[in-house]
Design an enzyme around this catalytic site. Structure first.
Site, mmCIF file in Angstrom:
data_model
loop_
_atom_site.group_PDB
_atom_site.id
_atom_site.type_symbol
_atom_site.label_atom_id
_atom_site.label_comp_id
_atom_site.label_asym_id
_atom_site.label_seq_id
_atom_site.Cartn_x
_atom_site.Cartn_y
_atom_site.Cartn_z
ATOM 1 N N GLU A 231 21.330 12.441 -17.991
ATOM 2 C CA GLU A 231 21.034 11.032 -17.701
ATOM 3 C C GLU A 231 19.682 10.639 -18.323
ATOM 4 O O GLU A 231 19.547 9.601 -18.975
ATOM 5 C CB GLU A 231 20.946 10.781 -16.183
ATOM 6 C CG GLU A 231 22.234 10.970 -15.415
ATOM 7 C CD GLU A 231 22.472 12.410 -14.981
ATOM 8 O OE1 GLU A 231 21.962 13.353 -15.640
ATOM 9 O OE2 GLU A 231 23.191 12.604 -13.984
ATOM 10 N N HIS B 227 20.811 -5.854 12.314
ATOM 11 C CA HIS B 227 21.818 -6.902 12.181
ATOM 12 C C HIS B 227 23.036 -6.390 11.426
ATOM 13 O O HIS B 227 23.833 -7.177 10.922
ATOM 14 C CB HIS B 227 21.194 -8.118 11.479
ATOM 15 C CG HIS B 227 20.058 -8.677 12.279
ATOM 16 N ND1 HIS B 227 20.222 -9.682 13.204
ATOM 17 C CD2 HIS B 227 18.751 -8.290 12.363
ATOM 18 C CE1 HIS B 227 19.059 -9.922 13.785
ATOM 19 N NE2 HIS B 227 18.156 -9.083 13.303
ATOM 20 N N LYS C 12 11.656 17.725 -15.519
ATOM 21 C CA LYS C 12 11.120 19.081 -15.432
ATOM 22 C C LYS C 12 11.739 19.961 -16.521
ATOM 23 O O LYS C 12 11.052 20.686 -17.217
ATOM 24 C CB LYS C 12 11.434 19.616 -14.031
ATOM 25 C CG LYS C 12 10.805 20.919 -13.677
ATOM 26 C CD LYS C 12 11.021 21.205 -12.198
ATOM 27 C CE LYS C 12 10.823 22.677 -11.906
ATOM 28 N NZ LYS C 12 11.099 23.023 -10.507
ATOM 29 N N GLU D 219 19.217 17.912 0.035
ATOM 30 C CA GLU D 219 19.285 18.835 -1.100
ATOM 31 C C GLU D 219 18.657 20.172 -0.701
ATOM 32 O O GLU D 219 19.026 21.215 -1.230
ATOM 33 C CB GLU D 219 18.546 18.224 -2.296
ATOM 34 C CG GLU D 219 19.019 18.793 -3.634
ATOM 35 C CD GLU D 219 18.526 17.975 -4.812
ATOM 36 O OE1 GLU D 219 19.083 16.900 -5.055
ATOM 37 O OE2 GLU D 219 17.581 18.409 -5.480
ATOM 38 N N GLY E 160 11.670 19.930 -7.782
ATOM 39 C CA GLY E 160 11.795 18.529 -8.199
ATOM 40 C C GLY E 160 11.553 17.558 -7.051
ATOM 41 O O GLY E 160 10.768 16.617 -7.166
ATOM 42 N N ARG E 161 12.223 17.798 -5.921
ATOM 43 C CA ARG E 161 12.133 16.831 -4.812
ATOM 44 C C ARG E 161 10.809 16.916 -4.066
ATOM 45 O O ARG E 161 10.583 16.153 -3.127
ATOM 46 C CB ARG E 161 13.322 17.011 -3.869
ATOM 47 C CG ARG E 161 13.497 18.413 -3.327
ATOM 48 C CD ARG E 161 14.877 18.603 -2.721
ATOM 49 N NE ARG E 161 15.161 19.992 -2.386
ATOM 50 C CZ ARG E 161 15.612 20.899 -3.242
ATOM 51 N NH1 ARG E 161 15.797 20.577 -4.513
ATOM 52 N NH2 ARG E 161 15.882 22.135 -2.854
HETATM 53 C C1 G6Q Z 1 15.346 18.094 -7.147
HETATM 54 C C2 G6Q Z 1 16.476 18.448 -7.968
HETATM 55 C C3 G6Q Z 1 16.995 17.352 -8.855
HETATM 56 C C4 G6Q Z 1 16.184 17.171 -10.134
HETATM 57 C C5 G6Q Z 1 16.933 16.241 -11.079
HETATM 58 C C6 G6Q Z 1 16.167 15.978 -12.348
HETATM 59 O O1 G6Q Z 1 14.772 18.887 -6.431
HETATM 60 O O2 G6Q Z 1 16.246 19.603 -8.658
HETATM 61 O O3 G6Q Z 1 17.084 16.126 -8.181
HETATM 62 O O4 G6Q Z 1 14.909 16.683 -9.826
HETATM 63 O O5 G6Q Z 1 18.173 16.791 -11.363
HETATM 64 O O6 G6Q Z 1 15.887 17.162 -13.033
HETATM 65 P P1 G6Q Z 1 14.865 17.179 -14.226
HETATM 66 O O7 G6Q Z 1 13.520 16.822 -13.725
HETATM 67 O O8 G6Q Z 1 14.900 18.583 -14.777
HETATM 68 O O9 G6Q Z 1 15.350 16.164 -15.235
#
Ligand code: G6Q
Length: 549
Positions: free
Chosen positions: A212, A384, A206, A353, A267-268
């Site tokens: 990462e 199990h 986003k 989150e 994002g989530r």
């Molecule tokens: C979700 C969070 C978080 C986010 C990641 C990736 O609601 O905001 O998990 O999706 O940190 O962020 P980017 O999409 O900006 O790389």
């Protein structure tokens, strides 16, 4: 702003909990044969049974009064109307807009968002058709065989979970791989399996600044260039999903291959947006549309069903009951469908989150607990492993059991065996087995009295452990969409009752900022700041020295 603990309903529920703590679930069932009918809801695409919770009609009335006192219905309508209910980030919360099939305008920030949503859906449809048909070619003229989706958190878990859940429906047109971890092991493994000439990378971020993801994207691009690709042909192999068009273009993605998303989608909650591109590529666009359709059905149910018959609302309220009135510290998610194996991990992010916060809307410390620890695993494997703890541990952990009437594939004899276990577990957790029954069973097996007395206490299961059961007809794109939306709305309702800002995630941001500061210090010859605490500083120094050896 009145704390929910001041609501008359909260106080009535606290009293009700004192009474119910003395009760046994199994006796509630003995007393009322109509309990299942009273405490279950047929919602779109699934049956929700919450009768195996330590509740009575009085409890339900109290919980519904709590929802009224907290103005859940008003807040729900404000969310659907596009108000900036994400106040800490001053944004609307409109993932529901992405699956709205009504055809009506969707007003967000004074503008109808429907045309932009449809534009991006068409954009996705075109790419999916072009890649899946083989029309989209790699730099050497080969068709695309593999898609590598690079993203993390909200830009990874949703598409990954859905892709896994729908494996039974996929054809062999494409193979989709996911890379999220900055641990080079993951990307190295994926790159080993794919060919630069026939691989399409999706950089899903986003913000397009997540360390990462950008690190992995750079590694993928270097690998591509070393594998015969050129700066020019990068455009045939890299597309992006982002709100940050500028950064994506700087990376080398052609502007026409950037899939837009919007800041009103968290994002989530974003798998319904262009973040869902890998799902659509893997499963085909129709399956993606079915997923949206299923979620829309649940959205309508959430909007229109009376609160007492509203599955997301009741799921949320029963969760509040278990957490705030009975004091249970955790909640397990236990799917009995192998294809839902990533569902607990996905929901762990969505719930924790969103509602893993300890201040209310006004910034005051909460005087009641918010989200419990959410965890889980495929149920049959858990049986199990950790179910010992669920049955006989010192903590009571409520759980959601999620299964389906039909398996995703028809292998004779398997599905009934699976579901027999699921039903058995919820019954066992509820009823338990008392000392008299244990003694009688052991005696029937011929065990002598002395030995029976030695082990009886160890075999007692106290039961009285609450569970919900969610039963779908079958895991399909449509029922999966409804299931995910059910939990999204549960999270929303709980956040309203807890008076929490569910749609920000500052707890995630802090680590991102600190890591960006530490990374340069890890380079050889770079000083380690004395502003770090002694532990962090010593660990960094140890790491740097050990690396030299
Ligand atoms: C979700 C969070 C978080 C986010 C990641 C990736 O609601 O905001 O998990 O999706 O940190 O962020 P980017 O999409 O900006 O790389």
């Amino acid at each position: 702003m009145a704390s929910p603990t001041q609501f008359p309903s909260w106080q009535a529920l606290s009293k009700n909990a004192q009474t119910l703590r003395q009760r046994e679930l199994k006796s509630l069932f003995d007393e009322d044969q109509g309990r299942f009918d009273a405490f279950s809801i047929k919602a779109p695409q699934l049956l929700f049974d919450y009768s195996k919770n330590l509740i009575t009609e009085e409890t339900r009335k109290g919980l519904l009064a709590l929802a009224d006192d907290a103005k859940v219905a008003d807040w729900r309508d404000r969310m659907f109307a596009g108000e900036h209910i994400n106040r800490t980030e001053d944004r609307a919360v409109m993932h529901v807009a992405l699956r709205d099939q009504s055809g009506e305008p969707i007003m967000i920030d004074g503008e109808d968002a429907r045309p932009q949503i449809e534009r991006e859906l068409n954009h996705m449809r075109e790419l999916v058709s072009s890649v899946r048909s083989g029309e989209w070619k790699g730099f050497s003229g080969k068709r695309i065989t593999d898609v590598v989706s690079i993203g993390i958190g909200g830009s990874n878990l949703g598409p990954l979970m859905v892709t896994e859940a729908l494996t039974a429906y996929q054809d062999d047109t494409l193979t989709t791989h996911y890379v999220s971890n900055v641990d080079g092991f993951q990307i190295a493994q994926v790159l080993d399996r794919v060919d630069p000439e026939s691989t399409l990378f999706i950089v899903a971020s986003k913000t397009f600044t997540t360390l990462e993801t950008i690190t992995n994207a750079n590694t993928a691009r270097d690998w591509f260039l070393k594998g015969g690709g050129s700066e020019d042909s990068t455009k045939q192999h890299f597309v992006a999903v982002s709100t940050n068009v500028k950064k994506a273009v700087e990376f080398g993605v052609a502007e026409e291959n950037i899939f837009e998303m919007w800041d009103w989608v968290g994002g989530r909650f974003s798998l319904w947006s262009t973040i869902g591109l890998p799902i659509a590529l893997q499963q085909g666009f129709e399956a993606f549309e079915e997923l949206l359709q299923g979620a829309y059905e649940m959205d309508r149910h959430f909007k229109e069903a009376p609160l007492s018959e509203n599955a997301p609302v009741m799921l949320a309220l029963v969760g509040i009951w278990n957490r705030n009135f009975l004091g249970y510290p955790a909640h397990a998610l236990l799917p009995y469908d192998q294809c839902l194996h990533r569902f607990p991990a996905y929901m762990q992010q969505a719930e924790m989150e969103s509602n893993g916060k300890s201040v209310n809307w006004a910034g005051e410390t909460l005087e009641y607990p918010s989200v419990p620890l959410i965890w889980g695993e495929v149920g049959i494997n858990g049986q199990h492993a950790f179910y010992q703890f669920l049955h006989q541990g010192t903590d009571i952990i409520p759980a959601d059991f999620i299964g389906s009437v039909k398996g995703t594939v028809d292998v004779p004899g398997h599905h009934d065996a699976l579901m027999a276990n699921m039903f058995a577990q919820t019954e066992a957790l509820m009823k338990g087995i008392d000392a008299d029954q244990v003694r009688a069973d052991l005696k029937a097996k011929g065990m002598d009295e002395a030995r029976i007395e030695e082990i009886v206490a160890h075999k007692v299961h106290r039961g009285n452990r609450p569970t919900n059961t969610l039963l779908m007809d079958k895991v399909t794109p449509r029922s999966l969409g409804a299931l995910i939306a059910l939990y999204e709305h549960k999270i929303f309702v709980q956040g309203i009752i807890w008076q929490i800002h569910s749609f920000d995630q500052w707890g995630v941001e802090l680590g991102k900022v600190l890591a960006a500061g530490i990374q340069p210090e890890l380079a050889e010859g770079q000083a380690v700041s004395d502003k770090h605490d002694a532990s962090t500083r010593s660990l960094i120094n140890y790491y740097k020295q050990a690396k030299q050896q």
